[in-house]
Motif scaffolding. Structure first.
Motif, PDB file in Angstrom:
ATOM      1  N   PHE A 239      33.976   9.541  56.064  1.00 20.30           N
ATOM      2  CA  PHE A 239      35.075   9.809  55.149  1.00 20.30           C
ATOM      3  C   PHE A 239      35.484  11.273  55.319  1.00 20.30           C
ATOM      4  O   PHE A 239      34.688  12.177  55.056  1.00 20.30           O
ATOM      5  CB  PHE A 239      34.655   9.541  53.698  1.00 20.30           C
ATOM      6  N   VAL A 241      38.682  14.111  54.571  1.00 15.44           N
ATOM      7  CA  VAL A 241      39.942  14.436  53.910  1.00 15.44           C
ATOM      8  C   VAL A 241      40.712  15.425  54.772  1.00 15.44           C
ATOM      9  O   VAL A 241      40.154  16.412  55.258  1.00 15.44           O
ATOM     10  CB  VAL A 241      39.694  15.039  52.514  1.00 15.44           C
ATOM     11  N   LEU A 250      43.044  10.492  53.317  1.00 14.15           N
ATOM     12  CA  LEU A 250      41.626  10.230  53.562  1.00 14.15           C
ATOM     13  C   LEU A 250      41.514   9.354  54.801  1.00 14.15           C
ATOM     14  O   LEU A 250      42.094   8.269  54.858  1.00 14.15           O
ATOM     15  CB  LEU A 250      40.988   9.518  52.366  1.00 14.15           C
ATOM     16  N   TRP A 270      44.760   6.517  46.628  1.00 14.87           N
ATOM     17  CA  TRP A 270      43.305   6.549  46.444  1.00 14.87           C
ATOM     18  C   TRP A 270      42.875   5.808  45.187  1.00 14.87           C
ATOM     19  O   TRP A 270      41.905   5.047  45.207  1.00 14.87           O
ATOM     20  CB  TRP A 270      42.810   7.994  46.374  1.00 14.87           C
TER      21      TRP A 270
END
Length: 310
Positions: A239, A241, A250, A270
């Motif tokens: 994951f 960002v 993301l 999100w």
């Protein structure tokens, strides 16, 4: 460009990759300064490819250098290069996806020669030997044309990327220096996935607008959460960002070597993603608990118990 937007399957992590510090290089003759923004390295067989993102007063561009390390005393290093704008690099990324898919469906003909460990391996991509063309395409932008040819000879399969350019007003100096009329690099076919992965990462980080656009006009870059990862069975999920001129996103990657699948979720989605994950987790847990209770009722005599979920 002519190439379609095909997408190749993910590949192994790129070896030797990393971001360099920005540097300024003053050019002779009063030409614009060149700023080096980032660099990645991909090692394929006996070749080493450097992908460098740079910026001049005219805009950002990508310089790809191919270094071939030989064994002979008089032939230690051969070097060739390819220079292109980041908009063309984005089209090249899509073209590579098409070529990767085509290569994956070709079968194992020539597999032994291509993946063998004989001395001939270092010559994969040499066009001194008779070869056949397996797939060809091209990208056309302004007065530059980029030809992509997937070929095969007795050494193996390789992708040749060749740029031709007609000299015209306004073109010389775009990349901070005078370009030759033709530039060529040759990529061993089994390295196309790693090469494309490196290209994708550079385009995601530097391909959308200039630095001020990526920062949203602020003096300081936005501080983003650190990335994380975890393993489930034989897969690992990452994951990360990131941000570009379109906003925060993301990137979720599912990695099971040598494959990688990635999706990008914009910040505004999100919450909905999270709500749906929680909703399905709760519903599935109820279903599994109900299923487990029924199985337990049927196996009380033996005392067996089997869980639906780990």
């Amino acid at each position: 460009g002519v190439c379609g937007g095909g997408r190749g399957r993910g590949g192994k992590n790129v070896g030797g990759s990393g971001l360099s510090k920005s540097r300024l290089y003053p050019q002779a003759g009063g030409a614009a300064e060149i700023q080096e923004l980032a660099s990645k390295r991909v090692d394929i067989q006996k070749k080493r490819f450097y992908l460098d993102v740079k910026q001049s007063s005219r805009g950002r561009f990508l310089k790809i250098a191919e270094v071939w390390i030989g064994r002979g005393r008089q032939d230690n290093i051969r070097k060739s290069k390819l220079t292109l704008s980041l908009s063309v690099a984005a089209e090249l990324k899509d073209c590579l996806g098409d070529f990767i898919e085509h290569y994956a469906h070709l079968g194992l003909k020539g597999h032994r020669q291509e993946h063998g460990h004989s001395k001939e391996q270092v010559s994969v991509g040499s066009e001194e030997h008779p070869h056949s063309v397996l797939k060809t395409d091209y990208i056309e932008r302004d007065n530059r044309k980029y030809y992509l040819d997937l070929k095969e000879n007795q050494r193996g399969r390789f992708l040749r990327i060749r740029q031709t350019m007609m000299r015209g007003t306004g073109m010389i100096g775009y990349f901070g220096h005078s370009l030759g009329q033709e530039q060529t690099i040759v990529l061993p076919a089994q390295g196309m996935i790693e090469f494309r992965d490196a290209l994708v990462q550079l385009i995601e980080d530097y391909g959308e607008g200039d630095i001020e656009e990526r920062r949203g006009g602020d003096d300081d870059p936005l501080e983003l959460p650190e990335g994380t990862s975890f393993r489930v069975d034989n897969k690992r999920f990452y994951f990360d960002v990131g941000s570009n001129k379109y906003g925060i996103f993301l990137k979720v990657s599912e990695v099971r070597p040598p494959y990688r699948n990635t999706i990008t979720v914009p910040f505004k989605a999100w919450t909905r993603f999270g709500e749906n994950f929680i909703k399905y987790e709760e519903e599935m847990r109820k279903i599994c608990n109900s299923h487990k209770e029924k199985r337990m009722d049927g196996r009380k005599a033996s005392g067996e118990e089997q869980e639906c979920l780990d």
